[in-house]
Write a protein that holds these residues in place. Structure first.
Motif, PDB file in Angstrom:
ATOM      1  N   LEU A 169      10.314   3.200   3.130  1.00 36.95           N
ATOM      2  CA  LEU A 169       8.990   3.439   3.702  1.00 36.95           C
ATOM      3  C   LEU A 169       8.350   2.109   4.098  1.00 36.95           C
ATOM      4  O   LEU A 169       7.706   1.985   5.142  1.00 36.95           O
ATOM      5  CB  LEU A 169       8.136   4.151   2.655  1.00 36.95           C
ATOM      6  CG  LEU A 169       6.932   4.975   3.096  1.00 36.95           C
ATOM      7  CD1 LEU A 169       7.258   5.883   4.250  1.00 36.95           C
ATOM      8  CD2 LEU A 169       6.444   5.792   1.917  1.00 36.95           C
ATOM      9  N   GLN A 224       0.810  -1.212   0.000  1.00 36.47           N
ATOM     10  CA  GLN A 224       0.000   0.000   0.000  1.00 36.47           C
ATOM     11  C   GLN A 224       0.841   1.260   0.000  1.00 36.47           C
ATOM     12  O   GLN A 224       0.513   2.231  -0.663  1.00 36.47           O
ATOM     13  CB  GLN A 224      -0.862   0.021   1.270  1.00 36.47           C
ATOM     14  CG  GLN A 224      -2.308  -0.291   1.037  1.00 36.47           C
ATOM     15  CD  GLN A 224      -3.110  -0.123   2.316  1.00 36.47           C
ATOM     16  OE1 GLN A 224      -2.864  -0.798   3.297  1.00 36.47           O
ATOM     17  NE2 GLN A 224      -4.051   0.778   2.295  1.00 36.47           N
ATOM     18  N   VAL A 225       1.919   1.282   0.802  1.00 36.93           N
ATOM     19  CA  VAL A 225       2.635   2.548   0.960  1.00 36.93           C
ATOM     20  C   VAL A 225       3.753   2.763  -0.061  1.00 36.93           C
ATOM     21  O   VAL A 225       4.231   3.880  -0.200  1.00 36.93           O
ATOM     22  CB  VAL A 225       3.245   2.733   2.367  1.00 36.93           C
ATOM     23  CG1 VAL A 225       2.178   2.782   3.419  1.00 36.93           C
ATOM     24  CG2 VAL A 225       4.249   1.659   2.665  1.00 36.93           C
ATOM     25  N   PRO A 244       5.780   4.054  -2.771  1.00 35.04           N
ATOM     26  CA  PRO A 244       5.444   5.099  -3.736  1.00 35.04           C
ATOM     27  C   PRO A 244       5.721   4.680  -5.178  1.00 35.04           C
ATOM     28  O   PRO A 244       5.301   5.362  -6.111  1.00 35.04           O
ATOM     29  CB  PRO A 244       6.369   6.268  -3.351  1.00 35.04           C
ATOM     30  CG  PRO A 244       7.004   5.896  -2.063  1.00 35.04           C
ATOM     31  CD  PRO A 244       6.949   4.423  -1.940  1.00 35.04           C
ATOM     32  N   PHE A 245       6.438   3.574  -5.376  1.00 40.71           N
ATOM     33  CA  PHE A 245       6.858   3.227  -6.725  1.00 40.71           C
ATOM     34  C   PHE A 245       6.231   1.937  -7.221  1.00 40.71           C
ATOM     35  O   PHE A 245       6.548   1.480  -8.314  1.00 40.71           O
ATOM     36  CB  PHE A 245       8.389   3.098  -6.770  1.00 40.71           C
ATOM     37  CG  PHE A 245       9.063   4.324  -6.247  1.00 40.71           C
ATOM     38  CD1 PHE A 245       9.577   4.369  -4.969  1.00 40.71           C
ATOM     39  CD2 PHE A 245       9.129   5.468  -7.028  1.00 40.71           C
ATOM     40  CE1 PHE A 245      10.165   5.525  -4.470  1.00 40.71           C
ATOM     41  CE2 PHE A 245       9.721   6.620  -6.550  1.00 40.71           C
ATOM     42  CZ  PHE A 245      10.233   6.644  -5.268  1.00 40.71           C
ATOM     43  N   GLN A 293      13.307   1.944  -5.179  1.00 39.22           N
ATOM     44  CA  GLN A 293      14.226   3.076  -5.178  1.00 39.22           C
ATOM     45  C   GLN A 293      15.010   3.180  -3.886  1.00 39.22           C
ATOM     46  O   GLN A 293      15.866   4.044  -3.762  1.00 39.22           O
ATOM     47  CB  GLN A 293      13.445   4.380  -5.380  1.00 39.22           C
ATOM     48  CG  GLN A 293      12.609   4.386  -6.635  1.00 39.22           C
ATOM     49  CD  GLN A 293      13.454   4.538  -7.871  1.00 39.22           C
ATOM     50  OE1 GLN A 293      14.240   5.471  -7.982  1.00 39.22           O
ATOM     51  NE2 GLN A 293      13.335   3.619  -8.794  1.00 39.22           N
ATOM     52  N   GLY A 353      11.040   8.907   5.357  1.00 39.63           N
ATOM     53  CA  GLY A 353      10.052   7.825   5.275  1.00 39.63           C
ATOM     54  C   GLY A 353      10.564   6.540   5.918  1.00 39.63           C
ATOM     55  O   GLY A 353       9.789   5.682   6.324  1.00 39.63           O
ATOM     56  N   CYS A 372      13.794   3.775  -0.571  1.00 37.00           N
ATOM     57  CA  CYS A 372      13.409   4.822   0.372  1.00 37.00           C
ATOM     58  C   CYS A 372      13.180   4.288   1.774  1.00 37.00           C
ATOM     59  O   CYS A 372      13.318   5.013   2.745  1.00 37.00           O
ATOM     60  CB  CYS A 372      12.170   5.563  -0.099  1.00 37.00           C
ATOM     61  SG  CYS A 372      10.655   4.590  -0.065  1.00 37.00           S
ATOM     62  N   TYR A 376      12.080  10.754  -2.850  1.00 40.09           N
ATOM     63  CA  TYR A 376      11.282   9.579  -3.174  1.00 40.09           C
ATOM     64  C   TYR A 376       9.808   9.940  -3.266  1.00 40.09           C
ATOM     65  O   TYR A 376       8.950   9.111  -3.032  1.00 40.09           O
ATOM     66  CB  TYR A 376      11.506   8.493  -2.110  1.00 40.09           C
ATOM     67  CG  TYR A 376      12.947   8.089  -1.997  1.00 40.09           C
ATOM     68  CD1 TYR A 376      13.756   8.635  -1.018  1.00 40.09           C
ATOM     69  CD2 TYR A 376      13.507   7.189  -2.885  1.00 40.09           C
ATOM     70  CE1 TYR A 376      15.089   8.285  -0.918  1.00 40.09           C
ATOM     71  CE2 TYR A 376      14.835   6.812  -2.790  1.00 40.09           C
ATOM     72  CZ  TYR A 376      15.621   7.369  -1.803  1.00 40.09           C
ATOM     73  OH  TYR A 376      16.939   7.015  -1.708  1.00 40.09           O
TER      74      TYR A 376
END
Lengths: 652, 172, 321
Positions: free
Chosen positions: A623, A592-593, A595-596, A619, B58, A621, B88
């Motif tokens: 998250l 869900q979270v 971003p890519f 990428q 994040g 990140c 990002y």
């Protein structure tokens, strides 16, 4: 584990305010540190060799260098340790220069801080794992979205470089806004004359596949391996058989369709080829105005088409293309000037946009190149141009400058004089922005040779008086109110993001700013790349710009793609997320979270689902790592254990 | 740190003189760059800050902050790219919600929320970084050493396995 | 109550042929307590009861690892839920741990359940023979005689602040809808009472409460949303967030982990507090987080099955943060 610590003196940059010997001495007391030393210039050739020597002699499995910022020399030292036979990720840096020696003079405090930072780096290093990049094959085909001048340039440059190009354009013809222009500044070339040959090239080059009247339906995959679904919209004419003869257009009875290519001025038939130089030169039916679709009877075109190309039952079709890179060149739309109530809010037919006036000037326009007023078809005598309509105006949400209007007003005023030698042109401006080559000279010519009256001031109101318009504004240089009675008012409407830009951005997973313009990786140093690997930008979709800049960006994006395709495989960055399947509870929070969209489901035996990361899309990140409740997904090289190790060192 | 009881007054004073420990989580693309810029420009800062580099705010699990403060780190500073400028795309937009919720919760759980601060500093804002660090360090100095949540002074805080390595092979 | 139970039996009897399992409450070893029951045959239906002693949140059984294998994901299940339990169901649906269409939900409006520990504090009972609720009284018969207690003195703390006594999702409703015991302004009064106290007092409070914690993880295991209990980071050694040492910092960190992982998800069913063997007010922590959710982000969990928990998403133009 056997760790080596190298504390750099950096000449006196570090050694001046940090006792590097003491730091190295302290480091030797840490568990797992088998070797520690202080060295003058660690990044130098002898310095790197010293590291390599120590790795071999002391059988080191990991290296910590306490020196400058890793943003500076991490790649240098990673190469050095790799040459010594270690995996390049078994290396950590402690920043004791930018973050310690350069920001204070208290030697004791700095030394204590440096010791702590080394201790934290060693703690993290204990949890480092060797990471291996993957090699993925690259599909050397490129997708160009948008058939305006930027997209056309990008496509031609790529095709020239022997790459296969797929171009998708949502209008029935390529050419974009440049095809709608009459002449271009500052050379007053005929726009279609210079664009036309390029458009023909696109249609004729064997390695360019053109999908016009098509839009992007979905994009999946990752750099080197994108899968694109393209929706070919129904045109109700079979383009395989249509010869572009135009007979259907001649005979179609539905004649009052507002002509989109002419910006709503003039009328066109329901079945039409959009403009004479259209590529592809094929007819298409507008179902909203075609009598067959609206009233159920007609079919004239179908009867007379010599190629039998009409097909009223045509449906949209989805085609799939696989490409390795994507260039986005979706261009711009014009600001809707009906927002400005004071300029008539779209009510007065003689208050028109810049592009509408461009069509009036054009020989293939609604009036055959004769300048006429839309209201009554008479020749105007006095024409007023108003600059900055929908630009530089925070009150309508457009604080930026559109960059081209000052130039196109000057151009249109010059052309007006050419067409109507007895006319008077007035320009209400705030500033003149003419930064390009020969641009300022061009504006001066308008003023000095063509007698265009430039009035510095804003226009407060435009209203009708009889069958003329009154333009009420200010002349700030004279300090007076000015009223000009005009036959035609041309608003220099500003540039805004193309309609649907944000939806396309979601599909591409690229960012856009508050105006809908796509975000480049770095405004100065990476203007044609996005933060999404494999997706590049060109032209006005990235921000308002003129034709030379759009063409330059088209070529730039093509160059980036060619650099990407110079290899047969690309190496992924291994600092990506990785799922420990035993710990994954399939709660989908990471999916869900992300971003890519880099995480998908993987099905194991017994219908068990686990999350799986696509290493080429991720990428890095983190998250997902922060969100996962069971911490099954870990960002490699920045795992929980690594961060916690550093945290634990600081806990009292 | 010495083995002496860290909660006697003398030891507390010594701790304050030795400097307090402020843990900083900085995102690689913006704030770490901003801290570097501050260093390049030689902007003086107090020496209490110890920076951990993370790829993006994040990546910040609020529990990193909680663990740090529970276990006696004197202050925690998190800094990332300005909202909407995240490298990002959206990492910091998630982070700001989570960190704001955490800040409010810390106080309820009797951990002084003034020991936690988050900021947005871009790579070019060296001066702003100096200001953020100086102000936060001064705030932590005013608050003094963090006794965490221990009931008895002298209760050993340091997690037992600080120095031992546990290697678990990465699943392929 | 009896009529409600009869209605329940009738409706379950009608539904059972299409269900694989029916989960409800049955009488337990004494009249003050009930026990969950899994019914697969019609002959067991008479054992189902509904009373103010039906405290357990049965929704956990739908998703917790020991009860659920992949093959069970397709089973059609009937389940009884009170108002609070129904919000747990919605939360599970929000996070896609169960699908609505395979559930047959028997919703029961509830005026509160009896906390037997509260009863024992009022009157130390032994050999309870019968217990029933009439109007606002709990009437208990034990070896010592008959005792009449004020209902509000023996209800669970969560019931006294219940905002959603009526199920928010159901296929059939047992009994009549009822009204909340509390006004909207008072919802977070327990949290606010603690917030008003100075930091040192709060610290002393949490130190003394959490000191009793023995990391039994009953609170986590009872929570229907803690589906990751088998992989809990409070227990795992990779990554190593927490040691097993019984110190105050460790206990604090465990509860932080549990509460923060529930932020924006907890529906205040109160099971965590009910099952804690050391009677620690663990639900207070989640209530504070829910207060933050509501005030800062305007969000209440477990009401809208299509909503996304706020910490899994973001708002680009958020202000005030």
């Amino acid at each position: 584990m056997r760790i080596g610590v190298f504390v750099c003196q950096c000449g006196t940059n570090i050694a001046g305010t940090v006792d590097t010997e003491a730091v190295a001495g302290e480091a030797l007391t840490f568990a797992d540190v088998a070797y520690a030393t202080s060295y003058m210039y660690t990044c130098s050739e002898p310095g790197q060799q010293e590291i390599q020597r120590a790795v071999r002699e002391h059988n080191l499995q990991g290296v910590v260098v306490a020196a400058c910022s890793p943003r500076m020399h991490e790649p240098t030292f990673r190469r050095a340790v790799a040459k010594a036979g270690l995996n390049r990720y078994m290396f950590e840096m402690a920043n004791i220069r930018e973050h310690v020696s350069w920001i204070g003079n208290d030697r004791a405090a700095n030394t204590r801080k440096a010791v702590d930072l080394v201790r934290m780096a060693v703690a993290k290093l204990r949890f480092n794992q060797p990471l291996i990049p993957l090699k993925m094959p690259v599909n050397k085909r490129v997708l160009v979205i948008g058939g305006g001048v930027a997209g056309i340039q990008a496509a031609l440059d790529c095709a020239e470089g022997e790459l296969d190009v797929v171009m998708v354009e949502r209008r029935p013809s390529i050419g974009g806004k440049m095809a709608q222009l009459d002449k271009t500044f500052p050379t007053i070339d005929c726009s279609s004359c210079i664009l036309g040959p390029k458009m023909v090239d696109v249609s004729q080059k064997e390695n360019i596949t053109l999908y016009a009247a098509s839009e992007i339906e979905s994009i999946n995959g990752y750099i080197g391996n994108f899968t694109v679904q393209i929706r070919k919209k129904a045109t109700y004419v079979d383009w395989e058989t249509c010869t572009g003869c135009g007979l259907c257009m001649e005979k179609c009875p539905s004649a009052k369709v507002p002509d989109a290519f002419n910006e709503g001025l003039g009328a066109i038939k329901a079945i039409n080829i959009p403009f004479p130089q259209a590529i592809p030169r094929k007819a298409g039916i507008d179902p909203l105005h075609c009598r067959h679709f609206t009233r159920g009877k007609c079919g004239v075109c179908s009867k007379i088409c010599p190629a039998k190309a009409i097909n009223f039952d045509m449906q949209d079709a989805i085609v799939t293309e696989e490409v390795g890179a994507i260039i986005v060149a979706t261009g711009y739309d014009l600001f809707d000037h009906s927002t400005y109530g004071e300029y008539g809010a779209g009510r007065y037919p003689d208050v028109i946009s810049g592009l509408q006036y461009e069509r009036i000037l054009s020989a293939s326009g609604p009036f055959g190149g004769h300048i006429r007023r839309p209201s009554d078809g008479s020749e105007p005598k006095d024409i007023v141009f108003i600059a900055c309509v929908g630009s530089r105006d925070p009150s309508v949400g457009r604080p930026y400058c559109s960059g081209v209007c000052c130039m196109y007003i000057a151009k249109q005023a010059i052309l007006t004089r050419d067409h109507l030698p007895e006319s008077n042109s007035y320009v209400f401006y705030m500033d003149i922005r003419a930064p390009g080559k020969n641009y300022d000279e061009f504006v001066r010519r308008a003023q000095e040779e063509y007698g265009v009256q430039y009035i510095r001031g804003r226009v407060g109101k435009v209203y009708p008086r009889g069958n003329r318009m009154v333009v009420q504004g200010a002349d700030t240089l004279l300090g007076v109110q000015v009223e000009v009675e005009a036959d035609l008012v041309v608003l220099a409407t500003g540039i805004e993001a193309s309609a649907g830009a944000s939806d396309l951005a979601e599909k591409l997973r690229i960012s856009y700013d508050q105006y809908g313009f796509y975000m480049e990786s770095h405004p100065k140093l990476r203007p044609v790349e996005t933060n999404t690997a494999g997706v590049y930008l060109a032209g006005a979709c990235q921000g308002p710009k003129d034709i030379p800049s759009s063409v330059a960006q088209g070529s730039a994006a093509a160059a980036k793609v060619q650099a990407l395709f110079a290899r047969d495989t690309i190496e992924t960055n291994p600092q990506v997320a990785l799922v420990n399947e035993r710990a994954c509870i399939a709660c989908a929070k990471c999916i869900q979270v992300c971003p890519f969209g880099a995480i998908k489901w993987k099905e194991l035996r017994g219908d068990i689902l686990k999350a799986e990361v696509l290493p080429t899309v991720c990428q890095g990140c983190g998250l997902c790592n922060a969100t996962c409740p069971s911490k099954a997904i870990q960002l490699q090289h920045s795992t929980d254990n690594q961060i916690l190790a550093a945290v634990n060192e600081l806990c009292a | 740190m010495t083995d002496s009881n860290p909660y006697s007054t003398a030891a507390t004073a010594e701790a304050a003189e030795q400097g307090l420990k402020i843990l900083g989580f900085l995102c690689n693309w913006c704030s770490y760059g901003g801290a570097d810029t501050a260093g390049v420009c030689r902007f003086r800062q107090p020496t209490d800050l110890r920076i951990v580099r993370i790829p993006c705010t994040g990546r910040m699990d609020p529990l990193f902050v909680a663990k740090s403060l529970i276990y006696g780190v004197d202050g925690v500073l998190v800094s990332g790219c300005h909202p909407k400028d995240c490298h990002y795309a959206v990492g910091n937009l998630h982070a700001r919600r989570r960190l704001e919720v955490l800040k409010s919760f810390l106080s309820f759980m009797s951990i002084d929320a003034r020991r936690f601060h988050y900021a947005w500093v871009s790579a070019s804002e060296g001066q702003r970084w100096q200001q953020v660090v100086t102000e936060f360090s001064e705030q932590i100095h005013r608050l003094g050493p963090n006794l965490g949540v221990r009931k008895q002074p002298g209760e050993n805080l340091k997690p037992l396995d600080g120095q031992k390595q546990i290697t678990i092979p990465c699943p392929a | 109550m009896e009529t409600d139970t009869m209605q329940l039996h009738k409706l379950v009897d009608e539904a059972l042929p299409e269900l694989d399992t029916m989960i409800g409450w049955a009488a337990s070893y004494d009249p003050l307590r009930t026990t969950p029951i899994f019914i697969r045959e019609a002959k067991s239906i008479p054992r189902l009861i509904w009373s103010p002693f039906c405290a357990q949140n049965l929704t956990g059984y739908l998703v917790k690892p020991p009860a659920l294998k992949p093959a069970d994901k397709h089973k059609r299940i009937g389940i009884c839920v009170k108002g609070c339990d129904s919000r747990s169901l919605v939360a599970l649906i929000q996070e896609k741990f169960v699908t609505r269409d395979r559930l047959r939900i028997f919703g029961i409006p509830c005026r509160g359940t009896v906390d037997w520990r509260q009863v024992m504090r009022q009157v130390p009972l032994s050999h309870v023979r019968s217990a029933k609720v009439e109007d606002n009284l709990l009437i208990v018969d034990d070896a010592g005689g008959t005792h009449k207690l004020n209902l509000e003195d023996v209800l669970a703390r969560k019931c006294l602040r219940c905002r959603y006594p009526n199920p928010v999702v159901y296929d059939a409703l047992i009994g009549e809808p009822t009204v909340s015991r509390i006004t909207p302004e008072d919802i977070y009064r327990d949290v606010e009472a603690l917030e008003k106290r100075p930091l040192e007092e709060r610290l002393a409070f949490w130190q003394s409460e959490l000191d009793r914690c023995m990391r039994c993880y009953a609170c986590r295991n009872a929570c229907p949303l803690c589906v990751c209990q088998e992989r809990c980071i409070a227990e795992t050694r990779d990554p190593k967030w927490l040691t097993q040492r019984m110190g105050i910092p460790e206990k604090f960190l465990f509860h932080f982990i549990h509460a923060i992982h529930l932020a924006g998800r907890c529906t205040e069913c109160g099971e965590c507090e009910r099952v804690c063997p050391m009677e620690i007010p663990v639900a207070l922590m989640k209530e504070k987080l829910n207060k933050i959710m509501e005030e800062m982000l305007g969000y209440v969990a477990g009401l809208d099955p299509t909503a996304i928990p706020p910490l899994l998403t973001f708002n680009p133009s958020e202000t005030g943060i």
